[in-house]
Design a protein around this motif. Structure first.
Motif, PDB file in Angstrom:
ATOM      1  N   ASN A  10       0.783  -1.248   0.000  1.00 12.03           N
ATOM      2  CA  ASN A  10       0.000   0.000   0.000  1.00 12.03           C
ATOM      3  C   ASN A  10       0.806   1.283   0.000  1.00 12.03           C
ATOM      4  N   GLY A  28      -5.688  -0.155  -5.093  1.00 14.00           N
ATOM      5  CA  GLY A  28      -6.671  -0.287  -4.022  1.00 14.00           C
ATOM      6  C   GLY A  28      -6.062  -0.111  -2.660  1.00 14.00           C
ATOM      7  N   TRP A  30      -6.085  -1.590   0.084  1.00 12.19           N
ATOM      8  CA  TRP A  30      -6.153  -2.763   0.940  1.00 12.19           C
ATOM      9  C   TRP A  30      -4.995  -3.666   0.537  1.00 12.19           C
ATOM     10  N   VAL A  33      -3.793  -6.583  -3.357  1.00 12.89           N
ATOM     11  CA  VAL A  33      -4.334  -6.414  -4.710  1.00 12.89           C
ATOM     12  C   VAL A  33      -3.374  -7.011  -5.730  1.00 12.89           C
TER      13      VAL A  33
HETATM   14  K     K Z   1      -2.793  -2.019  -2.528  1.00 21.65           K
END
Ligand code: K
Ligand code: GDP
Ligand code: MG
Length: 272
Positions: A10, A28, A30, A33
């Motif tokens: 991230n 994304g 989270w 991904v």
């Molecule tokens: K990510």
């Protein structure tokens, strides 16, 4: 030319690749991904350039499948260079992986991403000094807005074309002595898929992958030396080897941050 984008989960690796290549890889907020390697290829100054999007990793001694994929691509596919994508608001933690990547001694640049959050919180960074210390470019970016993307690719291509390597950040003296000794043994033994400084450190750390590489090559002598080095260090410092190496890396990181990072000053007017 192939450039691997590496960093903690991230940190904006995929967003940065999309901003550079005009690709639409999935972004994304989270984890997980990017659980496999993906690639975006585009033309840059008449050359075909592939940007390899790798799963997030905290270390090259993997605990998770994602980290294993990243380590394997770096070891076996030997990309021409690395863009280390850092969450600038989390420099201390992110720089741990950076130090391991530096030990690969490949052309590499830093993308200091989330620079918007970083400045909004009132932090400042002595970029020039950071670049001097690490011997590499450090480019502030806001990947989600495309800011800094052009400079990252320009610096990365330049660094790869010139074959410039980042500056090694020495660990504690006792460790360095063992590493230097083991590196000489590794050089004498021939070629391994892991760059020799990282290989030496990982062997001393008893990292499963490094040990397996040496075993496969029947490099008995190297394994014995690594074990000896590990025992000497553990005995001398009375700590397990992983702790010894981790602490030494964080000492390096804290020394760097002391020099380059300025934390926000508390606004006294607001407090009173
Ligand atoms: K990510
Ligand atoms: P990856 O896991 O490293 O590939 O990270 P992603 O590219 O998927 O981005 C993770 C999240 O951070 C997404 O929600 C992005 O929109 C966001 N993001 C990426 N870069 C920046 C940035 O520079 N600033 C801010 N504020 N958010 C960002
Ligand atoms: Mg991703």
């Amino acid at each position: 030319m192939r450039i691997a984008f590496v960093g903690n989960p991230n940190t904006g690796k995929t967003a940065l690749i999309n901003a550079i290549a005009g690709s639409d890889l999935e972004v994304g907020n989270w984890p997980g991904v990017t659980v496999e390697k993906k690639e975006a290829t585009f033309r840059y100054e008449g050359e075909s350039v592939s940007l390899v999007d790798l799963p997030g990793a905290y270390t090259l001694s993997p605990y998770s499948l994602e980290e294993k994929i990243t380590r394997n691509v770096l070891a076996y596919e030997s990309p021409d260079g690395i863009v280390d994508v850092i969450e600038t608001t989390n420099l201390r933690r992110n720089l741990y992986l950076t130090l391991e990547l530096i030990d690969m001694q490949k052309p590499m640049v830093l993308a200091l991403n989330m620079f918007d959050d970083f400045t909004r919180h009132g932090y400042t960074l002595d970029l020039k000094r950071l670049e001097e210390i690490l011997g590499t470019y450090a480019v502030p970016t806001v990947a989600s807005a495309g800011l800094g993307a052009k400079e990252v690719i320009a610096r990365a291509v330049e660094t790869i074309r010139e074959g410039r390597r980042p500056r090694i950040q020495p660990l504690q003296e006792h460790i360095e002595k063992e590493v230097a000794f083991l590196m000489r043994k590794i050089e004498q033994a021939g070629v391994f898929p892991y760059p020799k400084r990282l290989f030496a450190i990982k062997l001393i750390e008893n990292d499963a992958f490094a040990v397996e590489l040496a075993q496969k090559a029947c490099a008995e002598e190297i394994l014995r030396f690594a074990e000896g080095a590990r025992e000497r260090l553990e005995c001398h410092m009375n700590l397990p080897i992983r702790t010894i190496i981790t602490r030494s890396r964080y000492e390096v990181i804290d020394r760097i941050l002391e020099e380059v990072l300025t934390k926000p000053v508390v606004d006294r007017a607001v407090l009173s």
